[in-house]
Design an enzyme around this catalytic site. Structure first.
Site, PDB file in Angstrom:
ATOM      1  N   HIS A 100       7.835   2.767  -3.935  1.00  0.00           N
ATOM      2  CA  HIS A 100       6.545   2.541  -3.286  1.00  0.00           C
ATOM      3  C   HIS A 100       5.612   3.757  -3.349  1.00  0.00           C
ATOM      4  O   HIS A 100       4.439   3.643  -2.974  1.00  0.00           O
ATOM      5  CB  HIS A 100       6.742   2.065  -1.843  1.00  0.00           C
ATOM      6  CG  HIS A 100       5.753   1.032  -1.413  1.00  0.00           C
ATOM      7  ND1 HIS A 100       5.953   0.193  -0.334  1.00  0.00           N
ATOM      8  CD2 HIS A 100       4.533   0.690  -1.925  1.00  0.00           C
ATOM      9  CE1 HIS A 100       4.888  -0.603  -0.212  1.00  0.00           C
ATOM     10  NE2 HIS A 100       4.024  -0.322  -1.153  1.00  0.00           N
ATOM     11  N   ASP A 123       5.902  -5.043   4.357  1.00  0.00           N
ATOM     12  CA  ASP A 123       6.969  -4.034   4.254  1.00  0.00           C
ATOM     13  C   ASP A 123       7.830  -4.016   5.514  1.00  0.00           C
ATOM     14  O   ASP A 123       7.332  -4.270   6.614  1.00  0.00           O
ATOM     15  CB  ASP A 123       6.292  -2.654   4.087  1.00  0.00           C
ATOM     16  CG  ASP A 123       7.147  -1.609   3.400  1.00  0.00           C
ATOM     17  OD1 ASP A 123       8.355  -1.564   3.671  1.00  0.00           O
ATOM     18  OD2 ASP A 123       6.592  -0.838   2.601  1.00  0.00           O
ATOM     19  N   HIS A 125       8.950  -1.215   6.387  1.00  0.00           N
ATOM     20  CA  HIS A 125       8.659   0.154   6.824  1.00  0.00           C
ATOM     21  C   HIS A 125       7.147   0.364   6.969  1.00  0.00           C
ATOM     22  O   HIS A 125       6.362  -0.427   6.453  1.00  0.00           O
ATOM     23  CB  HIS A 125       9.203   1.151   5.788  1.00  0.00           C
ATOM     24  CG  HIS A 125      10.645   0.932   5.442  1.00  0.00           C
ATOM     25  ND1 HIS A 125      11.038   0.156   4.367  1.00  0.00           N
ATOM     26  CD2 HIS A 125      11.778   1.341   6.050  1.00  0.00           C
ATOM     27  CE1 HIS A 125      12.365   0.117   4.318  1.00  0.00           C
ATOM     28  NE2 HIS A 125      12.849   0.831   5.330  1.00  0.00           N
ATOM     29  N   ASP A 127       5.766   3.355   5.954  1.00  0.00           N
ATOM     30  CA  ASP A 127       5.417   4.263   4.845  1.00  0.00           C
ATOM     31  C   ASP A 127       4.268   5.187   5.216  1.00  0.00           C
ATOM     32  O   ASP A 127       3.336   5.418   4.446  1.00  0.00           O
ATOM     33  CB  ASP A 127       5.106   3.459   3.568  1.00  0.00           C
ATOM     34  CG  ASP A 127       6.362   2.799   3.009  1.00  0.00           C
ATOM     35  OD1 ASP A 127       7.471   3.133   3.472  1.00  0.00           O
ATOM     36  OD2 ASP A 127       6.232   1.939   2.116  1.00  0.00           O
ATOM     37  N   HIS A 140       8.305   7.875  -1.242  1.00  0.00           N
ATOM     38  CA  HIS A 140       8.016   6.431  -1.080  1.00  0.00           C
ATOM     39  C   HIS A 140       7.840   6.045   0.390  1.00  0.00           C
ATOM     40  O   HIS A 140       7.383   4.945   0.669  1.00  0.00           O
ATOM     41  CB  HIS A 140       9.081   5.554  -1.767  1.00  0.00           C
ATOM     42  CG  HIS A 140      10.368   5.387  -1.008  1.00  0.00           C
ATOM     43  ND1 HIS A 140      11.204   4.289  -1.180  1.00  0.00           N
ATOM     44  CD2 HIS A 140      10.976   6.169  -0.086  1.00  0.00           C
ATOM     45  CE1 HIS A 140      12.266   4.400  -0.389  1.00  0.00           C
ATOM     46  NE2 HIS A 140      12.151   5.527   0.274  1.00  0.00           N
ATOM     47  N   ASP A 228       6.165  -4.693  -0.682  1.00  0.00           N
ATOM     48  CA  ASP A 228       7.474  -4.066  -0.844  1.00  0.00           C
ATOM     49  C   ASP A 228       8.497  -5.190  -0.648  1.00  0.00           C
ATOM     50  O   ASP A 228       8.490  -5.863   0.399  1.00  0.00           O
ATOM     51  CB  ASP A 228       7.602  -2.974   0.238  1.00  0.00           C
ATOM     52  CG  ASP A 228       8.879  -2.165   0.148  1.00  0.00           C
ATOM     53  OD1 ASP A 228       9.900  -2.711  -0.303  1.00  0.00           O
ATOM     54  OD2 ASP A 228       8.854  -0.990   0.576  1.00  0.00           O
ATOM     55  N   ASP A 230      11.368  -5.154   0.203  1.00  0.00           N
ATOM     56  CA  ASP A 230      12.241  -5.022   1.382  1.00  0.00           C
ATOM     57  C   ASP A 230      11.581  -5.576   2.645  1.00  0.00           C
ATOM     58  O   ASP A 230      12.200  -5.609   3.706  1.00  0.00           O
ATOM     59  CB  ASP A 230      12.748  -3.581   1.552  1.00  0.00           C
ATOM     60  CG  ASP A 230      11.700  -2.574   2.011  1.00  0.00           C
ATOM     61  OD1 ASP A 230      10.728  -2.948   2.694  1.00  0.00           O
ATOM     62  OD2 ASP A 230      11.881  -1.373   1.691  1.00  0.00           O
ATOM     63  N   GLU A 273       9.652  -1.724  -5.403  1.00  0.00           N
ATOM     64  CA  GLU A 273      11.006  -1.484  -4.881  1.00  0.00           C
ATOM     65  C   GLU A 273      12.064  -2.450  -5.398  1.00  0.00           C
ATOM     66  O   GLU A 273      13.147  -2.548  -4.826  1.00  0.00           O
ATOM     67  CB  GLU A 273      11.020  -1.437  -3.331  1.00  0.00           C
ATOM     68  CG  GLU A 273      10.210  -0.273  -2.717  1.00  0.00           C
ATOM     69  CD  GLU A 273      10.908   1.087  -2.783  1.00  0.00           C
ATOM     70  OE1 GLU A 273      12.127   1.136  -3.017  1.00  0.00           O
ATOM     71  OE2 GLU A 273      10.185   2.102  -2.631  1.00  0.00           O
TER      72      GLU A 273
HETATM   73  N1  LIG Z   1       8.927   2.163   0.523  1.00  0.00           N
HETATM   74  C1  LIG Z   1      10.046   2.260   1.212  1.00  0.00           C
HETATM   75  N2  LIG Z   1      11.058   1.480   0.960  1.00  0.00           N
HETATM   76  N3  LIG Z   1      10.104   3.196   2.171  1.00  0.00           N
HETATM   77  C2  LIG Z   1      11.259   3.485   2.969  1.00  0.00           C
HETATM   78  C3  LIG Z   1      11.001   4.639   3.881  1.00  0.00           C
HETATM   79  C4  LIG Z   1      12.181   4.948   4.760  1.00  0.00           C
HETATM   80  C5  LIG Z   1      11.952   6.055   5.775  1.00  0.00           C
HETATM   81  N4  LIG Z   1      10.942   5.676   6.737  1.00  0.00           N
HETATM   82  C6  LIG Z   1      11.575   7.366   5.089  1.00  0.00           C
HETATM   83  O1  LIG Z   1      10.506   7.862   5.261  1.00  0.00           O
HETATM   84  O2  LIG Z   1      12.342   7.884   4.343  1.00  0.00           O
HETATM   85 MN   LIG Z   2       7.437   0.456   1.263  1.00  0.00          MN
HETATM   86 MN   LIG Z   3      10.027  -0.701   2.610  1.00  0.00          MN
END
Ligand SMILES: NC(=[NH2+])NCCC[C@H](N)C(=O)O
Ligand SMILES: [Mn+2]
Ligand SMILES: [Mn+2]
Length: 301
Positions: A100, A123, A125, A127, A140, A228, A230, A273
């Site tokens: 990402h 997402d 998350h 991010d 990411h 994303d 996920d 992702e």
């Molecule tokens: N694009 C993603 N899958 N991001 C996951 C981030 C996970 C976590 N918040 C980090 O900063 O490491």
């Molecule tokens: Mn993401």
């Molecule tokens: Mn994510």
């Protein structure tokens, strides 16, 4: 249905996080039939190939707050230029990740033209980490902060004309794993987040109606969808590096994208992702392509 001139760009980048394999995401998505699927809907589709990503050995460096910063910057600069060119040519950019962190380049490229861009961030998350708040050092986990002007200077100034994403123009959908520093930034900037709680409580239809109303009120001049994989529950998309249980269902996700199609508001998109090494028989790339179908005009009948 809008017939679009779509330019596909692959970004085989996996330096924004620690697991290998997500660099093969663009191939897996192409293999799942992205180009054919979109052509069958009547769009003109040009696959512009992949952004060049230099191959270096990933070495863990405990002193480095941001992992592989040079490689992430280099690939994102090239991507930003490519996306900016596609928009200037009047075409619809469809970016295939890659991790990402590529949203840094996509958004920098888009904001060359769009002055008041809306962003829908689908997402698990937020991010929205910076070097100071990131628990992992993985870039990411930072692209949204960067696109609003928060984070490492080499990232926030990348291909940049000083035109950042306005926090009021951003909507996050599906969040269920938010770090303490991200929560602070969300509250400070007043970002609209529809977490899984709101999706459970009000339903996806209401969440998407609120999203569309909000963007209309903001009078945005374009809307980017950053999806994303996920964001969905890992039951449906197991091939991702940072899966989080309790995500959106297959149908909820399709409904969301079908509603975006009905609103005819999306002007660019990226799907990120997808990691075929972690996947089950390319299931996650297949889901990415069926979601592209819903976003770009497929209906059940
Ligand atoms: N694009 C993603 N899958 N991001 C996951 C981030 C996970 C976590 N918040 C980090 O900063 O490491
Ligand atoms: Mn993401
Ligand atoms: Mn994510």
């Amino acid at each position: 249905m809008r017939e679009l001139n779509i330019s596909i760009v692959g970004v085989p980048l996996d330096y924004g996080q620690s697991r290998r394999g997500v660099d093969m995401g663009p191939s897996a998505i192409r293999y799942a039939g992205a180009v054919e699927r979109l052509k069958a809907l009547g769009h003109e589709v040009c696959d512009e190939g992949d952004i060049q990503v230099s191959a270096v050995e990933k070495k863990p460096n405990p002193a480095e707050r941001l992992k592989n910063l040079d490689e992430v910057v280099e690939a994102n600069e090239a991507l930003a230029q490519k996306v900016a060119d596609i928009v200037k040519a009047g075409r619809f950019p469809l970016v295939l990740g890659g991790d990402h962190s590529i949203a840094i380049g996509t958004l920098a490229g888009l904001t060359q033209t769009y002055r008041n861009l809306g962003v829908i961030w689908f997402d698990a998350h937020a991010d929205m980490n910076t070097a100071e708040t990131s628990p992992s050092g993985n870039i990411h986990g930072m692209p949204l902060a960067v696109s609003m002007g928060y984070g490492h200077e080499r990232l926030t100034t990348l291909f940049h004309n000083g035109n950042f994403i306005q926090p009021e123009n951003l909507i996050i959908i599906g969040a269920r794993s938010v770090d303490p520093g991200e929560r602070e930034l969300i509250q400070k900037l007043g970002i609209t987040v529809f977490t899984m709680h709101e999706i459970d409580k009000y339903g996806m239809t209401a969440v998407m109606e609120k999203t569309l109303d909000h963007l209309k009120e903001r009078a945005v001049d374009g809307v980017h969808l950053s999806l994303d994989l996920d964001g969905l529950d890992p039951l449906y998309t197991p091939g991702v590096g940072t899966p989080v249980d309790g995500g959106m269902t297959y149908r909820e996700s399709h409904l969301a994208l079908e509603m975006l199609q009905e609103a005819e508001c999306i002007t660019s998109a990226e799907f990120v992702e997808v990691n075929p090494i972690l996947d089950e028989k390319n299931k996650t790339a297949d889901v990415a392509v069926t979601l592209m179908g819903s976003l770009l005009g497929e209906t059940l009948i």
